[in-house]
Structures are given as structure tokens and as C-alpha cells.
Write an enzyme that holds these catalytic residues in place. Structure first.
Site, PDB file in Angstrom:
ATOM      1  NE  ARG A  72      -3.966  -2.152   2.168  1.00 19.06           N
ATOM      2  CZ  ARG A  72      -5.006  -2.269   1.363  1.00 19.06           C
ATOM      3  NH1 ARG A  72      -5.240  -1.315   0.470  1.00 19.06           N
ATOM      4  NH2 ARG A  72      -5.802  -3.319   1.420  1.00 19.06           N
ATOM      5  N   GLY A 108      -6.413  -0.251  -7.586  1.00 22.79           N
ATOM      6  CA  GLY A 108      -7.689   0.411  -7.377  1.00 22.79           C
ATOM      7  C   GLY A 108      -7.594   1.916  -7.470  1.00 22.79           C
ATOM      8  CB  THR A 111      -3.229   1.722  -7.876  1.00 23.35           C
ATOM      9  OG1 THR A 111      -2.999   0.953  -6.696  1.00 23.35           O
ATOM     10  CG2 THR A 111      -2.186   1.375  -8.926  1.00 23.35           C
ATOM     11  CB  ILE A 132     -13.296  -7.292  -4.324  1.00 21.37           C
ATOM     12  CG1 ILE A 132     -13.119  -6.577  -2.980  1.00 21.37           C
ATOM     13  CG2 ILE A 132     -12.169  -8.283  -4.570  1.00 21.37           C
ATOM     14  CD1 ILE A 132     -13.248  -7.493  -1.783  1.00 21.37           C
ATOM     15  CG  ASP A 133     -14.314  -2.342  -2.303  1.00 22.22           C
ATOM     16  OD1 ASP A 133     -14.785  -3.386  -1.811  1.00 22.22           O
ATOM     17  OD2 ASP A 133     -13.506  -1.616  -1.705  1.00 22.22           O
ATOM     18  CD  GLU A 228     -15.094  -3.247   4.590  1.00 25.33           C
ATOM     19  OE1 GLU A 228     -14.562  -3.842   5.547  1.00 25.33           O
ATOM     20  OE2 GLU A 228     -14.545  -3.128   3.479  1.00 25.33           O
ATOM     21  NE  ARG A 255     -25.951 -16.201  18.495  1.00 27.08           N
ATOM     22  CZ  ARG A 255     -26.766 -15.748  19.445  1.00 27.08           C
ATOM     23  NH1 ARG A 255     -27.253 -14.506  19.352  1.00 27.08           N
ATOM     24  NH2 ARG A 255     -27.089 -16.494  20.479  1.00 27.08           N
TER      25      ARG A 255
END
Length: 338
Positions: A72, A108, A111, A132-133, A228, A255
């Protein structure tokens, strides 16, 4: 010509397929030399490289992760805050001393922004979008997304039976800090009853009302898919917060399951392998035609490219008028009611 290839940022399925697509096209069709740069921009700073040939690019199409490694490292981060130009200058010097005619940056949003900044420094750069996003502006889809959706959907499928058997609410947290593409696609494909996205917000009372209404109709369990990046009123993970809030308000046992990095691992799906191969091959074509300062992209079924300056610093987010959201609402799925 001599080109360098690196992968930067988070890993995801399909990077190796893209490296293979770039490398084999460049070597076998265009007669170029290809240099693999290890560990993202860190490798360019340290001159940690290897020469790639047809043999080293064989057998990697189906592998997850990246054979080049990643990091990163953001060489312009310190520059923006303190005016220190050391890292960009080192990269520029190493680029020249390695005899590179172009640098291919697989990554991504961060980058592609760095790639644009390097282009302004005078380097010939071509970007390949991966995440993946699926949140890179200017391309309809990024490789890694399809695989992540498949993984998340399978997990949701498996949780249905447990939720039904125990008459529970299952809250499934998937990745997506700013964009809810995985939550939307996996939630819809997995038959979720509530899907919460960072872009839309939510009303907790509406979420609880939806779950209680299902119970009154003889549906004693519910599946809630949450990205998230959805904001909560506490410092708890969204899934933890949501499960506790639902159980306290409805009295139904709840749960949470956090899928985390499992969505980024494993072998790429056939779709992602083909997509990465197409994007990588087109990057080689851009280089051969000396069309630098661009990012390859998908527009419908066609591979295309856009200027790096157009995508740098921008996000592609889910909008309320997306077809899947409209169809989901027609079917009684809740998107938070806000």
C-alpha cells in the site's frame, strides 16, 4: 519497447490473469521486454524487479493473489503533506535507469491516482483497474468483483439454513468501505431480506419493523446483508452493532457473520479470468500505439480506455435508481427505508 508491470493496493482474484494478459501479449505479439516489479510502488523505489518471460507467465491464470506481491505504498502521500519530493524523484530515476518505456499499474482508486501523478512527472503510464469493491470511476466493472460476489453469495446461501433452523436474524457483513456494490449484488443474489449500503443510509426503526413484519407473516428468520462502510452510532463493527440493535428491539435472536478477507482470496472466477485477460491485453495494445496516460476500462461489452486524469480521485457509487434496488423494492426487500 521495455515495460514494467506492478500491482499495488489490496490483492484480489484476477491480478495474475491480468499480468499474464499484459505480459504474453507484449512478449509474443509485440516483441516487447517485460519487467515484473515486486511489491507495488515499493519495488520501484527499491528496484526489486525480475525479468518476465513466457515461461514465468505460464500456469498463473487460475491463481489468486499476485505473483509480483503488492503493498500500500503511496509515494506521493508525504509529498502532499510536507513537500518532500524524494520518493517521486527516486521512482523517476529508477524508471529511467531501468530503461522503461512504460509503467503498467494494476490497482484500485489509490493506484490509479498515483499513476496519474506519475504521468504528470513525465513517466509513460497505463492503468488497469482492479478491486473487489467495483468502485473505480470510468469502468463498468473491475476484475475481482465477480469472484467476491460469488464468495459472498455462497456464504449467504449457507446461512439461510442455520437462520431458518434456529429462527434467527443473520447479519452478514461484506466488504465495501464507500461503495455498496458487493452488498447489493450478493444480497440480491443470496435472497437477503434487508440490504444496507453506505450510499443510502438507513432508519433503524424501519429495519426492525421489516423484521417484525416478516415474523408476523410466519417468516421467523431474516437475512440482513450490510456493507462494512455503513455508519453506526458506535465504534462496533456494523454487523455487531446491527445484530445487537435488532435483537434488543425485536426480541428475535440475532447473530453476526463478518466475511472479511475471505472475499479477496482464492482463485478468480472464469468471468474475472477473462475480464483480466482482456484488460491486460488491451493495455499492451495501448502501449504499442504509444497511447499513454490512460486507464483501460469496460464500456458495455467493449474494452476501451479513458484518460487517467478523468478517473483519479473519483468513486463510482451505487445510486438509488439502480435497477437491482428498484426491483428489490418491488419484491419487498428493505434497503433501510431512509
Amino acid at each position: 519497447m521495455r515495460i514494467g508491470v506492478l500491482s499495488s493496493g489490496g490483492d484480489c482474484p484476477g491480478i495474475n490473469a491480468a499480468i499474464r494478459g499484459i505480459g504474453k501479449s507484449a512478449i509474443m505479439h509485440y516483441g516487447m521486454d517485460v519487467v515484473g516489479i515486486h511489491n507495488g510502488f515499493m519495488g520501484l523505489l527499491n528496484r526489486d524487479i525480475e525479468e518476465l518471460d513466457e515461461r514465468s507467465l505460464s500456469g498463473i491464470l487460475n491463481l489468486g493473489g499476485t505473483i509480483l506481491g503488492t503493498s500500500r505504498e503511496k509515494p506521493f502521500r508525504k509529498l502532499l503533506s510536507t513537500g518532500d519530493t524524494e520518493k517521486p524523484e527516486i521512482i523517476q530515476q529508477n524508471y529511467q535507469e531501468l530503461g522503461l518505456d512504460c509503467l503498467v499499474c494494476i490497482g484500485g482508486n489509490g493506484t490509479q491516482k498515483t499513476a496519474y501523478q506519475l504521468a504528470k512527472y513525465g513517466l509513460n503510464v497505463v492503468g488497469i483497474p482492479k478491486t473487489i469493491d467495483n468502485d473505480i470511476w470510468g469502468t463498468d466493472i473491475t476484475f475481482g468483483f465477480d469472484t467476491a460476489v460469488n464468495i459472498a453469495t455462497e456464504a449467504i446461501d449457507r446461512l439461510h439454513s442455520t437462520a431458518s433452523s434456529h429462527r434467527q436474524v443473520m447479519v452478514v457483513e461484506v466488504m465495501g468501505h464507500h461503495a455498496g456494490w458487493i452488498a447489493l449484488y450478493a444480497g440480491m443474489a443470496g435472497g437477503a431480506d434487508v440490504i444496507l449500503l453506505p450510499e443510502l443510509g438507513y432508519d433503524m426503526d424501519q429495519v426492525n419493523a421489516m423484521i417484525l413484519e416478516r415474523a408476523r407473516k410466519g417468516k421467523p428468520y431474516s437475512i440482513v446483508v450490510i456493507a462494512e462502510g455503513v455508519e453506526t452510532s458506535t465504534k462496533k463493527r456494523p454487523a455487531d452493532f446491527m445484530a445487537r440493535a435488532i435483537e434488543e428491539a425485536t426480541g428475535i435472536e440475532s447473530r453476526e457473520t463478518v466475511l472479511g478477507y475471505t472475499q479477496r482470496g482464492g482463485n478468480p472466477s472464469p468471468f474475472d479470468r477473462n475480464l483480466a485477460t482482456r484488460l491486460g491485453g488491451y493495455a499492451s495494445e495501448l502501449i504499442a500505439n504509444r497511447e499513454f496516460g490512460r486507464m483501460v476500462c469496460m464500456r458495455g461489452e467493449q474494452v476501451d480506455s479513458i484518460p487517467l486524469m478523468d478517473t483519479a480521485g473519483r468513486l463510482k457509487l451505487v445510486t438509488p435508481d439502480h435497477d437491482l434496488i428498484k426491483q428489490g423494492k418491488r419484491m419487498g426487500i428493505s434497503f433501510g427505508g431512509k
